[in-house]
Every structure is written in C-alpha cells, then in structure tokens.
Design a protein around this motif. Structure first.
Motif, PDB file in Angstrom:
ATOM      1  N   LEU B  57       0.800  -1.222   0.000  1.00 26.17           N
ATOM      2  CA  LEU B  57       0.000   0.000   0.000  1.00 26.17           C
ATOM      3  C   LEU B  57       0.834   1.273   0.000  1.00 26.17           C
ATOM      4  O   LEU B  57       0.295   2.365  -0.031  1.00 26.17           O
ATOM      5  N   GLU B  58       2.186   1.099   0.068  1.00 30.74           N
ATOM      6  CA  GLU B  58       2.991   2.315   0.060  1.00 30.74           C
ATOM      7  C   GLU B  58       2.893   2.985  -1.296  1.00 30.74           C
ATOM      8  O   GLU B  58       2.917   2.337  -2.344  1.00 30.74           O
ATOM      9  N   ASN B  59       2.802   4.278  -1.300  1.00 37.98           N
ATOM     10  CA  ASN B  59       2.723   5.052  -2.529  1.00 37.98           C
ATOM     11  C   ASN B  59       4.144   5.350  -3.004  1.00 37.98           C
ATOM     12  O   ASN B  59       4.835   6.165  -2.401  1.00 37.98           O
ATOM     13  N   PRO B  60       4.595   4.686  -4.109  1.00 35.90           N
ATOM     14  CA  PRO B  60       6.002   4.824  -4.506  1.00 35.90           C
ATOM     15  C   PRO B  60       6.357   6.256  -4.904  1.00 35.90           C
ATOM     16  O   PRO B  60       7.525   6.625  -4.907  1.00 35.90           O
ATOM     17  N   GLU B  61       5.349   7.035  -5.187  1.00 37.56           N
ATOM     18  CA  GLU B  61       5.587   8.420  -5.584  1.00 37.56           C
ATOM     19  C   GLU B  61       6.344   9.208  -4.508  1.00 37.56           C
ATOM     20  O   GLU B  61       7.081  10.142  -4.817  1.00 37.56           O
ATOM     21  N   TYR B  62       6.151   8.804  -3.249  1.00 34.85           N
ATOM     22  CA  TYR B  62       6.771   9.553  -2.156  1.00 34.85           C
ATOM     23  C   TYR B  62       7.965   8.839  -1.545  1.00 34.85           C
ATOM     24  O   TYR B  62       8.466   9.244  -0.510  1.00 34.85           O
TER      25      TYR B  62
END
Lengths: 234, 234, 234, 234, 234, 234, 234
Positions: B57-62
């Motif tokens: 669920l981690e947002n790779p964008e950040y």
C-alpha cells in the motif's frame, strides 16, 4: 592498559603524565595514512605521495594527496582527507590575503605556523576535536627549497627531507642514509619516490606514486607527469 | 568488544586507534541501506537504486532514493532519508547560487566537495552527530559522465562505477568485472541495473529498480520510464 | 540487553549498529499511542482515530487526535499530544504562509517534508530530544486524495492506506487485505473505521471512533457526525 | 593511586586536597620538556636552551625554544610549542601596544604578569584546558638584567638564575652552587650553558645549545653565534 | 528497579520504553501535593482545594492553592508552588494581552493550551527541568462552566469534574459516582467540597477547604466565604 | 571516605549534607598557603606575611603576599597567587571608580563585600571554579584601623586581629591571648610579626616576614623596612 | 542510602520520587545555620537572630544576620551569607524601584514573591545551583506587622511567628505554645528573644542576640540597643 581510558572521553585534556590523549589518538590515525614524503634541495622542493586508489574503478582524478596552496607552495596530507580540506582551504585563503596585503608570496614558515595555530585551537577548546591530519608543506622561500610539517597538536617543524604516515620510520631511515646536502632537484625527486616506495606495501607504479615539485628558478608548483615519475622509479 | 564503548558516548572523538567511532557507526547505518549504484560513461552518467516500498500500500511516488540536484546532476542516497534531505537542500541551493553567480552549471567536484565540507563540520564539532547518509552523485562535467561519492566523514571520491549500501561488496565486485572503458550510456544503464539486482535480496522488477540518467549531449537529468528499466532487466 | 544502555544517555547519537536510539525509543512511545488510520481514494482522503477518553467524566471536546491543518488537509497524531501541538502549530503557519506567498493551497508532500525537516533537526542536534509523535497527514492534492506519514526521525512516506500506533500491525494487515484501487470515499471511510476497530481493544462506538474526510470535489476538511460514523460501524 | 582519577576528567577543578589536577598534569608535561635556563646579571640577562633536533635531517632554523618578545626581552619555552606560540603572540602584541601607548619599553614584571593572567583564565573557566608550557622571560629593566618565569597555573616568579624542564632539579642545584651576585654577563652566559649541559642527556655541542643575551648597555636582544656558544662550552 | 536510573540523569530524554522519566518523576511530585478538585456545571464552574496550613501559626492569607487568572477564570495547583507561580504569571499576562488585542475574554482552551505549550518546552530542551506542577483551570466559556487540566508534560484535557493530587484516585471515583449532567452550580460546589474531603486525610473544616466559583451569569471569579464553605461541609 | 567523590566532579553543587565541596576544597588550598596576619588598632592597621622564597636564587622583589589596593587599604593573600591577582585587579579598579564617582576613599566594608560578591558568583554558576584564595584586607576607615577577610565562598568577616593560612589555628590562639583593646599601632605590628612567626615553620628573619601598615593619621599604606621588621622580631 | 547519589550530580532535576535533591541539600545547609526568628503583632513585627561571632576577636560590626531592606521591612537570614547578599541586593533594588514607580512602600507579599521568583529560577535552569539561604522577612503592611519566609525552592509562606535554622523545631514548638493573638510589640520582641535562646546552644547574652523591630505606628525599621535586648533576656 586500563588507565588511559579514564582521560580521553571528554575534551582534549591532560592525562596525569601530561599528555593530550586526543592529540595522540589523532596521530595514530595519521600513522595509518598512506605515506607522504618531502625533500628539499637548493634547487627547489619535492613532495611525493602514494595515491593508490581503493579499487580498479576509482577515478584517480578525484583522489589526491598532493595539493597546491599557492604558486610557490604545495602540500601533501596524511590522515583524514575531509579534515585536511578544512586546513587547505584556510591555507589557500591565507596565501591569497598575503599577496593582496603585501604584494609578495607568503613566507613558508609564516604559512605553516598559521596552519599550526588553527590546529592548536582545536586542541585547547572544548566542543571540537583535533584535526586528524598531518601535512608536509614544500616550496621555495628566497632561493631555496624548503620542507616543513604540521601535526594534529599544531606543532610545526622544518626538515631537509622527511616522511609521514604508514611506515614512516622505514622511509625516514632511508632518507637519513641517502640525503646529501646540495642535492639536485632531480635527485631530490628520485629520493622522494624511493622513500614513498620504501613505505608502501607491495610494488608501486607511476600511476600510484604522485610527485610535485617547486623549482627554485621558476618558483612555480608543478605536478610531474607519469612519464617523469616512471623515470624516477628506475 | 568492551573497549569501544568507552569512546562513543560523547561527541565525535578519536579512539586510541585513531578512529572516529560516531562516523564509523554512521557508516554501519549506510551499509544497511537499500543498494544504490552509479556508472559513468563517455556518453553520460547513470544512477540506479532499489526503491522497494515497505508494503503493497505504500505510494512509490513519495518513496525516493534518487533526486535531481541540478539540470545536469542527480544523486542517490543510502542511509537516513531525513538526514539526506538536509544535504540535498543545501546542494540544490549551492547549484542555484553557482548558476546565478557564474552563469554556468556547477562543477561536479566542487558540488561534491561542498556536500563533504558540510558533513565534515558535523564530525568535528560537539552538539551534533554526523549525517547518517552516503550519496552517489552523478552527472555530466565538460563532455563526459562523472560519478562521485560522499560519506558521513565528509570524504569524497570519484569512480567509473560504484555501489553503496546493502551488499555493496557483491555489487562492486560485479562492477569491477564487467565495467569497460568507453562503455555506452545504454550499457552503463544496463550494468547499473544489474548491479542493483546483484545487491538486492530476492527478485527485482521495474517497479522496484529506479534509474536516472544524464546524457552527455543533452546534459539533462532524466528518470527512465518503467518500460526503459524493464528492457535493462532483460 | 545491557549494551544499549551505554548509548542512549546523551544526545541522539549512533549506536555501534548505526541506530539512533533516542529516535527508536520515541517510536516505542508512538507504538503505544491510540491507533490512527488514513485511507486515500480517488474521491478524497479519510483519517480516523480512536479517541476513547480516560474516564466517563472526560470532556471529549478537548481530547482530540484529529486536527485540521488547512482547508484541504488534516492530520491524526499518535504519541505525545503536547509534542504534536508544536508540529501542528508550525504546520498551520506553513500552510498560511504558502497561501499568502503563492495564493494556492500548499502541496501535501511539501507540507509533510516541512514537518519532517523540523523533526529531523531534533534528531541531529544536542540539547533537544526528538519529537515523540508520528502523524498521518491526509488531504487532497490535484484531484485525488493523498495519505502521508511522518515519524520521530523526520522521515516521511506516502500510502494508499496505513495505520499507526497501538496494534498497527493488525490494522495494516486488514488494510492490505481489503484496500482496493479506485475505492470510493465512502468505502474508504468504512475501511478506516474498520481498521481503527481492529486496532482497538474491546468494543468501539461512534463516540469513540472519530473520522474526518477531505472530499476531492469540495477540497474541504470535514469531521463526520456521530451518525455518519455509526453508519460505518455497521 | 586510584583516587586522583575521579577529579581530572572535567574542567580544571579542585581535588579534595585543594589541588588543581589539570594544572599539575600540565606541569608534568613541562617537566618532560627540553631544559631551558635563565641567568640575570647586573650587566644584562641570558637565556639558554637545549634545541637538539629530532633527527639529522631536521632543519634547526625552524626548531626554536628561544623567542624574542620585544627589543629588550626574550623568552625560552618548555612544554608544548604550539601552546607557547599562543602566549608568545599575545606577549609580542602587548609589548607593541605598550610602546605605542606609553612610548617606552614594557616593564618586565608587567609583561610577565600579563602572560600569567592569560594563563590563569585557562585554569578557571570550563571549555578550555590550561596552557601546557612554562616560560623563562629574560631581559633588561632599568639598568639591570632580570629573569622571571611563568607556569601553567598563571603564577610568575623572579629569579637570579633558574632552570625549567627536564632534570631542572640538577640544573637548579648547579645554579645555586655557582651563581654569585655581581656576576658579569659573560660569566652568566657561561653558567647558563653549563646548566643546560647539566640538564641534558649525553654530550652537547654548540649546534644544540642555543643562547640569547640582552646586555644592559644596548638593551637589545641578541642570539649568540655558534662560535660564541662554543667558547662557553670550554 | 535498577534500570530506570540509567535514563534520568541528564536532560529529559526517552527511556527504551519511550517514556520521559523526568516528566514522570514530576508527576510523582504532583501526586504528593494537597488535593485539588474542579467541577463544571451548566451554571458555572467550581474549584476547591485543601489549603491546610503547616502549623497553627501559619498565616493562611499567604498560603494559597487557588488563584484567579482573569475575571472569568481561576486555577488550582498541585505540586511545587514556586513552579506554579511562573506559569500563573505567564497565564495572567496572556489573559491581559488577549483582552487588549481582541477586546474579549480569552477562550479557556486557548489559555490552557498556552500553559501547556510553555510546559512542553521544558520537557524537550536541555538546560531546564519540567515544571513540577499540575493545574485545574476552571471558568466560563460562552454560557457554560468548563474545567480543564494541564500537567508537567504539557498535555491538557477537559473534564466534567476531576481531582488532582494526593489520593486523587479516591476523589475521582467519588466524582464519577456522583456527578450528574445538568448539575447546578450549588450542587457542583457541594460535590467539589466532598471530593476534597474524600482525598484529605483526617477531618476537614471550612478554614481548610477553600472554594472558588465562576457563575455563568456573572462570569466573575469569586472565592466562597468560610460560611458558604461550611454549608457545603453539611 | 568514598562518598565525597560522588559530589565534586561537576560544577559547585550541594552535597547531601548541604556543603559546597568545591568551596571546601579551595579552602584546603588556602590552609596550605603561607601564613598571613592582620591586626587592627585605634591607631591604624597592620598586615604581615611570611614571604619565604622558594630558593636562594629567587628574587624576592617579585614574590609578594602583600599588595596595596588603594592609598588607605592593603591586602595579604593566602592561596593561589594567580587567582588572587584577578581579585586584586578588580579591587583596585573598584577603589579608583569610587574615588572618581564620590571623590572619597572607598569604605572598607563596601570594598570587601565587592570582592566577596565577585567570589560568590564563581561558586554558583557552572563553567567556572571558585577562587582558590582568601584575603586579609586592612586599612583605615574613619579614624580607626580595620581588618576584614574574604574567602573562596564569598563570605567576609571583620576581626580585631586574625590569621589565615598554614597553622592559622596556632596563630589565632596567640592573637586571642595577646590582643588587647586600645593596642598601639606599634604593638599591633609587633603582635602581627609574632603571629606570623608562630605560624611559620623554622626560624624567620626580616627578609622573610614582610609587614605593611596603614596609620590612622596618614591614612597611607606603607611597607615597613627590613630594619623596622627586625625590631619587631625582638 | 545509595540511591540518592545517582540523582544529584547534575543540574537540579527530579528524583524518581519527585524530589529536587539540590533544593533539599540546600535546605540541609539552612538547617545548620544560626537560628533566626520572626514574630508579628498588630503593633508591628520583630526579627531576632543569634549573631554569636566565631571568636573573641571577631568584629561584630561586620557579622550580621539581620538586614534592613526598606524603611518598613527587614530580613534575617539562615544559611550562606554570600548567597544571601545576592538576594538582599536584589530585594533592596526592588524596594527602591517600587517607591520610584508607585510612590509608596512595596507590599510585603509582592517583595517576598519577588525574592522567591528569583530563587525559583535557580532551581529550574542548568548552569546554576539553588541559593543556599532561607529568609524571614518582617515589616508592616497596612497597619499590622507581617512575617513571611522564603526558602531555596523559591516557595514563600506567611506566619504569625516562626523560626528557621538550627534547632528550629524546638523554637517553633515554643512559639506555638506561647504565641497569642493580639500580642503587643513588646511581648513579640520578648517571645522572639526567647525563641532564639531556645534554639541556641549554651547561654546567650545581649551581645549575641540581635533584634530589630518595625513598629506599626512609625513603620520604620529599628535595631534594638543592647540594653533593650537585655531587658527581654529577663
């Protein structure tokens, strides 16, 4: 064996025997650094250093032990390169100020004392640690080559020829045996290369031994080319 | 085993062997960081990093390991990302000042030395701890790609190709075997990806390996798309 | 068991394994805090928190885990509420400055990085301790909901959905199982409430679970009424 | 044996017996320094020092124990030369200010007290360590030669003749036996050289014993030539 | 039993369990303070305290636990009275500034947060210790009575009714049993007196239990006379 | 025997028995100092000191225990002479300011309090150690001789006659036995010399016992000649 | 027995039981001080102190325990006289400022709080130690005598009559037994003298017990003569 530990935790203070432990520990670091050598001659001064890179892929362009401080002075370092950069920056600034103020090249002892004074402050005040670096400063004063050294305590000394860093005892023994008064600049360069080889482990090549000279006539710092170094490697 | 503990409690000071423990401990942190790789080529420079997120669920964008510092330079980080941000902010500011003052892109060694100088201050003064981060800085100087590194001591070095972080020994061994002078930018990117894979545990995909390049012709930092990375993953 | 104690007495320094103990201890405090949850959706973002008061006589009006930072952003906290207030004050100030300077809502990553940068300073300088709080920051950037987190080290990350605080492992497992891309804001709110329930001991009611949403269309932070929360509790 | 260690770790503080350990440890360092001697005479004052270089290649030009402070005053140092330089710089500045302000040479006691006052500050305030150096200050006040000493505590004393440093007990015993009131400047120089020899290990030559005099008639500091020193070595 | 000692010597830092020991120790001091009680009612707010003097000869005029902060707010303290005075001075200043700036009475939560923010600073920075005092702040906001508390960590909370200090568990149990929504101000005063009695050792009289009220209609802090207190003591 | 060590390492703080150890250790130093004596008389005041030099070659001109502070006041010191110089400089400055501001000699209690206030600061603030010196201040106020003392704690007291330093108990016993009200200045000088002799080891001569007087009629500090002292030695 | 030592080395911090050790140790010092007593009456206030000098030769003129602070207020001290002087100077300055600003005598509680506030700062900040002194402040407010006390924690209290210092328990027991409301000023002085005698070892005389009064009618501090004191000694 146990006692020293009680005195070295805080700022640079005296042990019961009157030693400054932090300074002595910094000297340990210097003794583990790659060997550097300085040789003076009536015709100029020479600095040599072992700049063996860490790996085949290291770019030697960015790994230096020898630095130009002013037109007529260079320095070699043994110890922490990041600490050395601080002193080198200050030294260069001091050389430039000197030229601006007095319109002449800085006297080599004055320059070396300045570096030593800066280092001394870091041995007497809390909140900092001594600089983990010794330097050989070589150049031309008046008409002769000169070689001086500074260490983490801020002391400085002058030498005809000297070696600092790993296996410096062996290199200094060689220098004492072979150094002759009135040595030519070319012989001085040869002796410096030999001393670096003495202090280096394994075989050394011209890509590893770096040499810079300041001839008394030009008074201008110049790095020897690989070919020139090779010549001195026999 | 017992002795080290006596020397690492206070500020960054020398141990009796002349080591700066806090710096060495910071390097331990760096060695546990996700692997990053830099490869230089006459056609430009490449940085690659393993940016495996913590969870599905981690947002790779950040979650980034690769940062653009200036138009012609990028950096990858291994270690504490919050510490890295401090150095990256300073580096970007320095790049901008340089353009304003001299109207030209900053020299890569000058930039790297600046980052190193900042890190050095944190190893010599009380009241702070060293930065817990090493960086690979890659970009184009003149007409060629360049790769440099900084570490918590403030030292910097240059490499044809190098890896930092977890299992960097394995990755560096691979780089030493396969790196060839005159390598093309495309081959360099492939080699960088391969080295990241070597240093990564388990299988890696294009969503995990991130790559940025600075081609010598455009002199402009660019992140590779997932498709481009996939190509290099075979 | 014994060794850690040697490294955590003074300022935030590295242990021999390269860990910052004071930061890790602060994280222990965070892990004992009441659970908070953030869920993002294309239609907006949700934060939920367990605000169980200490006693029957506590006035819930003054016991909050969820705070509005700007019109389009809210935050939930886990850890020391007094520490959190310092960061929240700074964050609100930053949001206002941003509107004044650029006449537009602050970018959520920029805001979160700012909070992280402030926290980082407290991990590298003597004379202070790290902030004992982690935050979930949720709101709308562009047209989508976003969820980011900060922790005592100053690191920040982005997530589709995440839980922090007591029993966050259980809550995160639930989120990983049930989160679906393209989830509606209403479903997101339901999932957030469910995750808070998962992480809470005993039964929870609408007077205890608090929820705030930032819909992508209105871009305006709004606290759900008890009735709305009750609906999500089945 | 064990107790002292409890009192010397921090700043310069009193031990239960009312001693300042850091000052006493600094004195240990002084006692290990090369011997220096001062002798006064109605005809002027003499300072002598053992300046044996570290090795055959050391350049004696840069290794000095005797310094001129003003036209009519000189000083010899025992202890850390880098610490001594700080005091010598301050002393020279003070001499110059005095000439500017009062248009006359500084009184020797006033100068010595100034050096002592500076040293005292470093024994009473935290964040610094005492200066690791004792000095013999010799020159002409009114029409007579004068010899004074300072030590790391900041105390100063005056002597007809005195020795400081390694084996100073032996040298002082010799001085007490042979010093005579009304001694001529030439005899004083001979006695100083003899005392240095007494305190030196092994044989000494004119290249090793350095002597400076301030005759009462010229009131001008002058270093003796090697030939002049040789004469006094018999 | 042994471990805590390792973490509480220096500034307020985290223990491995994520606790701030200095704050917890300050709370121990608060728990030993004389009991104070606050009760809110739709008709106003009440504070009560046990002000038993130290001896028969103590002048009760100068021994106070209850202070007026502004026309509409009062506070009771448990802990170090000298620490409390610092916070009370600041609070009064803040109330006055608020009236000057906004021409209206300060909001009670804003006031309490301000006191908490000040206390928080003393838990995060070196060179100070936390405030050794908890406060019950009671007054009228809008048309209702309010009761809030602050503690040494800087946290604040709101309550219908609460007790702090010695035997506060017993007093709080009594408050939980007997407090009813919609309680009249007179009943609130009676309940507060009863709770103080519950927490006090031995018998209490009107000369010992002090009570202040802020009625919602007058919005004006008023100390009850001994006769009024006696009435509530049955 | 063991306990004291736990309390004296850092700044001047209280021991569990309410003692300031650093101050008490400084007093130990004072008790080891050479004896000094002050005696007051209606006709003036006397100070006497044992100024035995360290060796036959010490120049007594530079070894003083008695100092003039102002025309009508002198002081004798016991303890660290370098610390004493700091207080004496301040005292002289204060005397001069007083004459400039009020055009009259400084009151002796005001002067002594000033010295004590300065010493007190060094016992309450961190980063300094107490002054290791006690003083006897003697002079003329109004028409009578006065004798006051200061010590490392900053306390001051007045005496008809008193002794400080080595064997001061013996000297004070002698003073108590022989001091008579209405003593003449000449008798006071004799008594002071006798008390110094009592406290001195071995025999004392006029070259060793120094005496200064401030007669009530001249109000002017004057050092007795060796002949005058000899007279008092019988 | 062993535990306390772990908490008292550094700044004034809390022990696990919530006590401020440095403050408690300072109170130990106060308890060893010579006894002081204050008694209030409708007709004024009295302070009495045992001012027994150290020896027969001490000049009682310079050994005081009772000080005038303003025309209508005096103070007696128990503890370190050098610390007390700092507080007394500040108090006098504050009294003068008050007269200048408001053209009326300072309120006694305001003055005492001011002294306490100053003392409190020294218990909460690092780099200083608490003041080692307690004070009894006595004077006239409105038309009545008042007696207040301050201690090293910065707390203050008011009393009809109270004793501080050595054997203060005995003296306070006597005061509790004999103090009567409506006591005359003369009776108050008698009671104060009696209490000092109770707390003093051995016999006391009028040259040892010092008394000062502030009558309500004159509102002017006045020291009793020896004859007046003798009267109260029966």
């Amino acid at each position: 064996m146990f006692m020293p530990r009680a005195y070295d935790r805080a700022i640079t203070i005296f042990s019961p025997e009157g030693r400054l432990y932090q300074v002595e520990y910094a000297l340990e670091l210097v003794k583990r650094g790659a060997p550097i050598v300085g040789v003076s001659s009536p015709e100029g001064a020479v600095i040599a250093a072992n700049e063996t890179p860490e790996s085949r892929l290291e770019n030697p362009e960015y790994f230096r032990k020898i630095f130009q401080l002013d037109e007529h002075v260079g320095a070699a370092i043994a110890g922490l390169s990041s600490d050395a950069r601080v002193l080198i920056s200050q030294a260069r600034l001091f050389c430039q100020s000197n030229r601006l103020l007095y319109d002449e090249p800085v006297d080599m002892e004055v320059l070396t004392r300045r570096i030593g004074d800066l280092a001394q402050v870091y041995t007497q005040h809390a909140g900092v640690r001594p600089f983990g670096v010794s330097m050989i400063i070589a150049g031309v004063d008046g008409k002769e080559g000169r070689v001086l050294t500074t260490d983490p305590s801020g002391s400085y000394r002058g030498y005809m020829a000297t070696a600092v860093g790993r296996k410096s005892d062996e290199a200094n023994r060689l220098l004492e045996e072979r150094y002759k008064d009135g040595i030519s600049l070319d012989e001085a360069a040869g002796l410096a290369v030999e001393a670096v080889r003495e202090a280096s482990e394994g075989d050394v090549t011209s890509s590893v031994v770096k040499v810079a000279i300041v001839p008394a006539d030009t008074r201008t710092f110049r790095r020897l080319t690989d070919e020139e170094v090779t010549k001195h490697l026999k």
